[in-house]
Design a protein around this motif. Structure first.
Motif, PDB file in Angstrom:
ATOM      1  N   ARG A   6      -4.684 -11.215   8.597  1.00  0.00           N
ATOM      2  CA  ARG A   6      -3.284 -11.243   9.039  1.00  0.00           C
ATOM      3  C   ARG A   6      -2.540 -12.155   8.080  1.00  0.00           C
ATOM      4  O   ARG A   6      -2.955 -13.281   7.836  1.00  0.00           O
ATOM      5  CB  ARG A   6      -3.158 -11.802  10.447  1.00  0.00           C
ATOM      6  CG  ARG A   6      -3.496 -10.816  11.502  1.00  0.00           C
ATOM      7  CD  ARG A   6      -2.892 -11.233  12.847  1.00  0.00           C
ATOM      8  NE  ARG A   6      -3.183 -10.226  13.823  1.00  0.00           N
ATOM      9  CZ  ARG A   6      -2.466  -9.121  13.999  1.00  0.00           C
ATOM     10  NH1 ARG A   6      -1.407  -8.911  13.262  1.00  0.00           N
ATOM     11  NH2 ARG A   6      -2.803  -8.238  14.912  1.00  0.00           N
ATOM     12  N   ALA A   9       4.809 -12.998   7.481  1.00  0.00           N
ATOM     13  CA  ALA A   9       5.922 -12.049   7.630  1.00  0.00           C
ATOM     14  C   ALA A   9       5.492 -10.729   8.255  1.00  0.00           C
ATOM     15  O   ALA A   9       6.040  -9.676   7.953  1.00  0.00           O
ATOM     16  CB  ALA A   9       6.600 -11.806   6.277  1.00  0.00           C
ATOM     17  N   GLY A  10       4.486 -10.764   9.132  1.00  0.00           N
ATOM     18  CA  GLY A  10       4.047  -9.554   9.812  1.00  0.00           C
ATOM     19  C   GLY A  10       3.251  -8.597   8.944  1.00  0.00           C
ATOM     20  O   GLY A  10       2.957  -7.475   9.349  1.00  0.00           O
ATOM     21  N   LEU A  11       2.896  -9.016   7.751  1.00  0.00           N
ATOM     22  CA  LEU A  11       2.119  -8.172   6.836  1.00  0.00           C
ATOM     23  C   LEU A  11       0.630  -8.473   6.969  1.00  0.00           C
ATOM     24  O   LEU A  11       0.227  -9.494   7.529  1.00  0.00           O
ATOM     25  CB  LEU A  11       2.562  -8.417   5.390  1.00  0.00           C
ATOM     26  CG  LEU A  11       4.000  -8.052   5.048  1.00  0.00           C
ATOM     27  CD1 LEU A  11       4.332  -8.512   3.643  1.00  0.00           C
ATOM     28  CD2 LEU A  11       4.221  -6.551   5.202  1.00  0.00           C
ATOM     29  N   GLU A  13      -2.918  -8.873   4.634  1.00  0.00           N
ATOM     30  CA  GLU A  13      -3.398  -9.127   3.280  1.00  0.00           C
ATOM     31  C   GLU A  13      -4.707  -8.357   3.112  1.00  0.00           C
ATOM     32  O   GLU A  13      -5.636  -8.522   3.904  1.00  0.00           O
ATOM     33  CB  GLU A  13      -3.641 -10.617   3.074  1.00  0.00           C
ATOM     34  CG  GLU A  13      -2.391 -11.458   3.246  1.00  0.00           C
ATOM     35  CD  GLU A  13      -2.677 -12.934   3.348  1.00  0.00           C
ATOM     36  OE1 GLU A  13      -1.899 -13.723   2.807  1.00  0.00           O
ATOM     37  OE2 GLU A  13      -3.690 -13.305   3.989  1.00  0.00           O
ATOM     38  N   TYR A  22      -0.495  -6.580  -0.142  1.00  0.00           N
ATOM     39  CA  TYR A  22       0.157  -6.763   1.151  1.00  0.00           C
ATOM     40  C   TYR A  22       0.556  -5.399   1.677  1.00  0.00           C
ATOM     41  O   TYR A  22       1.105  -4.577   0.932  1.00  0.00           O
ATOM     42  CB  TYR A  22       1.391  -7.661   0.999  1.00  0.00           C
ATOM     43  CG  TYR A  22       1.036  -9.041   0.491  1.00  0.00           C
ATOM     44  CD1 TYR A  22       0.603 -10.026   1.355  1.00  0.00           C
ATOM     45  CD2 TYR A  22       1.099  -9.339  -0.872  1.00  0.00           C
ATOM     46  CE1 TYR A  22       0.250 -11.284   0.888  1.00  0.00           C
ATOM     47  CE2 TYR A  22       0.746 -10.585  -1.347  1.00  0.00           C
ATOM     48  CZ  TYR A  22       0.327 -11.557  -0.466  1.00  0.00           C
ATOM     49  OH  TYR A  22      -0.034 -12.792  -0.929  1.00  0.00           O
ATOM     50  N   VAL A  23       0.264  -5.150   2.957  1.00  0.00           N
ATOM     51  CA  VAL A  23       0.623  -3.874   3.577  1.00  0.00           C
ATOM     52  C   VAL A  23       1.237  -4.121   4.942  1.00  0.00           C
ATOM     53  O   VAL A  23       0.992  -5.160   5.573  1.00  0.00           O
ATOM     54  CB  VAL A  23      -0.611  -2.941   3.729  1.00  0.00           C
ATOM     55  CG1 VAL A  23      -1.233  -2.626   2.381  1.00  0.00           C
ATOM     56  CG2 VAL A  23      -1.647  -3.534   4.670  1.00  0.00           C
ATOM     57  N   ASP A  24       2.044  -3.146   5.415  1.00  0.00           N
ATOM     58  CA  ASP A  24       2.534  -3.208   6.781  1.00  0.00           C
ATOM     59  C   ASP A  24       1.444  -2.658   7.698  1.00  0.00           C
ATOM     60  O   ASP A  24       0.409  -2.165   7.241  1.00  0.00           O
ATOM     61  CB  ASP A  24       3.856  -2.444   6.926  1.00  0.00           C
ATOM     62  CG  ASP A  24       3.723  -0.967   6.608  1.00  0.00           C
ATOM     63  OD1 ASP A  24       2.658  -0.543   6.127  1.00  0.00           O
ATOM     64  OD2 ASP A  24       4.692  -0.236   6.847  1.00  0.00           O
ATOM     65  N   ALA A  25       1.659  -2.727   9.016  1.00  0.00           N
ATOM     66  CA  ALA A  25       0.630  -2.329   9.982  1.00  0.00           C
ATOM     67  C   ALA A  25       0.242  -0.864   9.836  1.00  0.00           C
ATOM     68  O   ALA A  25      -0.917  -0.498  10.053  1.00  0.00           O
ATOM     69  CB  ALA A  25       1.108  -2.617  11.395  1.00  0.00           C
ATOM     70  N   VAL A  27       0.285   0.795   7.041  1.00  0.00           N
ATOM     71  CA  VAL A  27      -0.109   0.972   5.647  1.00  0.00           C
ATOM     72  C   VAL A  27       0.770   2.048   4.995  1.00  0.00           C
ATOM     73  O   VAL A  27       0.317   2.871   4.214  1.00  0.00           O
ATOM     74  CB  VAL A  27      -1.614   1.298   5.496  1.00  0.00           C
ATOM     75  CG1 VAL A  27      -2.054   1.148   4.043  1.00  0.00           C
ATOM     76  CG2 VAL A  27      -2.472   0.397   6.359  1.00  0.00           C
ATOM     77  N   SER A  28       2.054   1.988   5.332  1.00  0.00           N
ATOM     78  CA  SER A  28       2.999   2.915   4.715  1.00  0.00           C
ATOM     79  C   SER A  28       3.645   2.302   3.476  1.00  0.00           C
ATOM     80  O   SER A  28       4.240   3.006   2.674  1.00  0.00           O
ATOM     81  CB  SER A  28       4.084   3.331   5.714  1.00  0.00           C
ATOM     82  OG  SER A  28       4.781   2.191   6.172  1.00  0.00           O
ATOM     83  N   VAL A  29       3.485   0.986   3.325  1.00  0.00           N
ATOM     84  CA  VAL A  29       4.024   0.269   2.174  1.00  0.00           C
ATOM     85  C   VAL A  29       2.924  -0.641   1.627  1.00  0.00           C
ATOM     86  O   VAL A  29       2.246  -1.332   2.385  1.00  0.00           O
ATOM     87  CB  VAL A  29       5.250  -0.602   2.570  1.00  0.00           C
ATOM     88  CG1 VAL A  29       5.751  -1.397   1.392  1.00  0.00           C
ATOM     89  CG2 VAL A  29       6.348   0.253   3.150  1.00  0.00           C
TER      90      VAL A  29
END
Length: 197
Positions: A6, A9-11, A13, A22-25, A27-29
């Protein structure tokens, strides 16, 4: 991924072969690069890498490294080096300024086939430490390795990949922390002292 944490910024690692993404939950970015704390200016990427890539120093296969002892050799460090790497040559020159140290050099020829050939020749020399020093300081090439000389080069390459070592030189201190590049002797002395504590 090798590890997922975890992050800020909510990302999340994501560690892949020594690189941090770094990805969002969903994994779209996927974001690459360094992340810093805007207030403290702390390099959050380096902080995570230092923790995630810490090495179990005592478990290293020291028998697969070229051993150089200076003085009593009571302080210990490990390097992963390519014989054709100019920064490795600079580091080796800097390491000449250390005394009371044992240096285990894992031959890690990642730059070229020529690097692999030189690494095998150094390993297969009668005096590996002397052959390594002669080449790194004076540019004196070792005699070619005999075709039947057993060497740990492929094992060292696999070990380095497992540790996420993507560049040479990489230094590992007794506390499992890392340093990269041709660190000056003063910085190495500080890290050796910190690792001893």
């Amino acid at each position: 991924p090798d590890q997922v944490f975890r992050g800020p910024a909510g990302l999340f690692e994501v560690l892949v072969r020594g690189e941090l993404y770094y990805v969002d939950a969903a994994v779209s970015v996927v974001i690459t690069g360094r992340m810093f704390d805007a207030t403290t200016r702390e390099d959050l990427t380096q902080k995570r890498l230092d923790t995630a890539l810490k090495v179990d120093f005592k478990a290293l296969p020291f028998e697969r490294a070229v051993k150089t002892v200076r003085g009593k050799g009571s302080r210990v460090l490990v390097t992963f080096e390519d014989p054709n790497c100019p920064y490795c040559k600079k580091l080796w020159g800097n390491l000449k300024g250390l005394d009371d140290v044992t240096i285990y050099t894992f031959l890690y020829p990642i730059l070229s086939q020529e690097s692999q050939d030189k690494s095998k020749a150094i390993w297969c020399s009668k005096n590996r430490a002397q052959a390594w020093d002669d080449y790194m300081v004076q540019g004196k090439p070792p005699a070619p390795a005999a075709a039947d000389c057993k060497n740990p080069i492929e094992q060292n390459l696999a070990l380095g990949r497992d540790f996420g070592i993507n560049g040479t030189p990489t230094i590992i201190f007794a506390d499992g922390s890392r340093g990269a590049g041709a660190m000056p002797v003063e910085a190495i002395e500080q890290r050796l002292a910190a690792a001893k504590k």
